[in-house]
Motif scaffolding. Structure first.
Motif: not given
Length: 256
Positions: A159-179
């Motif tokens: 999960a941390e790997f996939h969330v970190t990818i989302a965070e590196s995409a530069g969109n905080s909302l998508s990263a929070h939703f992924m987490g």
């Protein structure tokens, strides 16, 4: 011209007191009068300002606390009271986990949502990931190589790997939703691993797929990152939940 006498009437909704309190607080937030870190008045003062009972006020604050909007601390003076949280809390993840437990969303719903979200963040990560992002992803994968990991710990790192990818995409909302989504499905994911005949063999495959995804992101190949993530997710759900790729959305239309 319509005749007002023939227009349907709508029933009057009885709004409970604590809902009115929440509505006022929400309006203040929307108007910019309340921001992260701001402290609400004391319970006594606040109930007098709103002209509501203290039990009604406490009920409103309990709901806001459960949603991760405010942090309610016991005590007097600076150590007590309610403070608006400065970053998104776990409220959405908790709500989503309960909805999943109640069966309101199927495994197919989760698969389709993950595909739609993760295809997009993979493409953006390939375009925007920094050296620091790559280092964080590499560190997660290195920790996943530990042969002594339990299924739960392995899933946590996955999960941390996939969330970190989302965070590196530069969109905080998508990263929070992924987490939030990964937190909500954690129990399902662990159960799926533990029910496999040999979960460690599946884990080896997952680790290699992660390495391939990271390599595509590192070389800025958005098209390859999208294809690898799509295959990674659909294959996992086919192996663990019996959902074929046809159960997912028309992912060929999800272009990076």
């Amino acid at each position: 011209m319509s005749d007002a006498r023939n227009e349907p009437w709508e029933p009057v909704r009885k709004v409970r007191t604590y809902e009115q309190v929440m509505a006022q607080i929400e309006q203040r937030i929307s108007d910019g009068y309340l921001r992260p870190g701001d402290r609400l008045p004391s319970e006594r003062e606040f109930s007098q300002l709103l002209e509501v009972s203290r039990p009604s006020l406490r009920e409103a604050l309990r709901v806001l606390q459960a949603l991760g909007i405010v942090d309610v601390k016991a005590g007097a003076g600076r150590d007590g009271g309610s403070v608006f949280v400065g970053s998104p809390g776990s409220g959405f993840a908790d709500l989503l986990r309960l909805q999943l437990a109640l069966g309101h969303f199927s495994d197919t719903d989760v698969l389709q949502t993950r595909l739609a979200l993760e295809v997009w963040v993979a493409a953006e990560a390939a375009r925007q990931a920094t050296e620091d992002d790559i280092a964080k992803l590499t560190d997660v994968l290195d920790r996943m190589d530990d042969p002594e990991l339990s299924a739960r710990t392995f899933n946590h790192l996955d999960a941390e790997f996939h969330v970190t990818i989302a965070e590196s995409a530069g969109n905080s909302l998508s990263a929070h939703f992924m987490g939030s989504l990964r937190t909500a499905i954690e129990r399902r994911m662990v159960d799926a691993y533990e029910q496999l005949d040999d979960w460690r063999r599946t884990a080896r495959t997952v680790r290699q797929e992660h390495r391939d995804i990271l390599a595509a992101i590192e070389r800025r190949d958005a098209e390859a990152a999208v294809a690898l993530v799509r295959e990674h997710i659909t294959t996992f759900y086919a192996d663990t939940y019996g959902l074929g790729s046809a159960a997912g959305p028309r992912t060929d239309t999800l272009q990076p």
